[in-house]
Scaffold this motif. Structure first.
Motif, PDB file in Angstrom:
ATOM      1  N   ARG A   1     -12.232 -13.483 -45.908  1.00  0.00           N
ATOM      2  CA  ARG A   1     -11.813 -12.801 -44.691  1.00  0.00           C
ATOM      3  C   ARG A   1     -10.440 -13.273 -44.272  1.00  0.00           C
ATOM      4  O   ARG A   1     -10.098 -14.417 -44.527  1.00  0.00           O
ATOM      5  N   PRO A   2      -9.631 -12.453 -43.719  1.00  0.00           N
ATOM      6  CA  PRO A   2      -9.862 -11.122 -43.185  1.00  0.00           C
ATOM      7  C   PRO A   2      -9.576 -10.000 -44.180  1.00  0.00           C
ATOM      8  O   PRO A   2      -9.612  -8.826 -43.814  1.00  0.00           O
TER       9      PRO A   2
ATOM     10  N   TRP B   1     -11.316  -9.157 -46.862  1.00  0.00           N
ATOM     11  CA  TRP B   1     -12.556  -8.574 -47.368  1.00  0.00           C
ATOM     12  C   TRP B   1     -12.472  -8.267 -48.856  1.00  0.00           C
ATOM     13  O   TRP B   1     -12.857  -7.209 -49.329  1.00  0.00           O
TER      14      TRP B   1
ATOM     15  N   GLU C   1     -17.514  -6.056 -38.693  1.00  0.00           N
ATOM     16  CA  GLU C   1     -16.562  -7.169 -38.758  1.00  0.00           C
ATOM     17  C   GLU C   1     -15.373  -6.823 -39.655  1.00  0.00           C
ATOM     18  O   GLU C   1     -14.222  -7.126 -39.323  1.00  0.00           O
ATOM     19  N   ALA C   2     -15.652  -6.194 -40.793  1.00  0.00           N
ATOM     20  CA  ALA C   2     -14.585  -5.821 -41.727  1.00  0.00           C
ATOM     21  C   ALA C   2     -13.656  -4.790 -41.101  1.00  0.00           C
ATOM     22  O   ALA C   2     -12.429  -4.894 -41.243  1.00  0.00           O
TER      23      ALA C   2
ATOM     24  N   ASP D   1     -11.401  -6.657 -38.689  1.00  0.00           N
ATOM     25  CA  ASP D   1     -10.430  -7.491 -39.410  1.00  0.00           C
ATOM     26  C   ASP D   1      -9.360  -6.638 -40.078  1.00  0.00           C
ATOM     27  O   ASP D   1      -8.166  -6.927 -39.976  1.00  0.00           O
TER      28      ASP D   1
END
Length: 96
Positions: free
Chosen positions: A21-22, A24, A63-64, A67
């Motif tokens: 992350r961030p 992915w 979350e992805a 981000d």
């Protein structure tokens, strides 16, 4: 282990294919996460609880998206592409 010794794949634990992350991306193979190995691992891990797998994938999708949008707010991630990447592969076969 000496420098000339090659590790035995049968006895050497493999590194888990987890997201970096961030970005992915997979920490091991650098493919967009969840990579094919991560997908297989997740299918095995949640084999008897597909609802829980879907809830987990929805959480990481959220979350992805946040981000990836922060990284590139002007040309953020395509919602349909993210859905396919994070959830589309996990649907039971009879629902495809």
């Amino acid at each position: 282990m000496s420098r000339t010794t090659v590790p035995n794949r049968a006895t050497t634990p493999s590194r888990p294919h987890l997201p970096l992350r961030p970005l992915w991306l997979c920490r091991v193979c650098a493919a967009p996460w969840p990579c094919p190995v991560a997908r297989l691992t997740l299918r095995q891990e949640y084999a008897y609880d597909r609802v829980r797998l879907s809830v987990y994938l929805c959480t990481v999708l959220h979350e992805a998206a946040a981000d990836l949008h922060r990284l590139n707010p002007h040309d953020g991630p395509d919602p349909a592409a993210l859905f396919t990447r994070f959830l589309g592969w996990a649907r039971p076969r009879h629902l495809r």
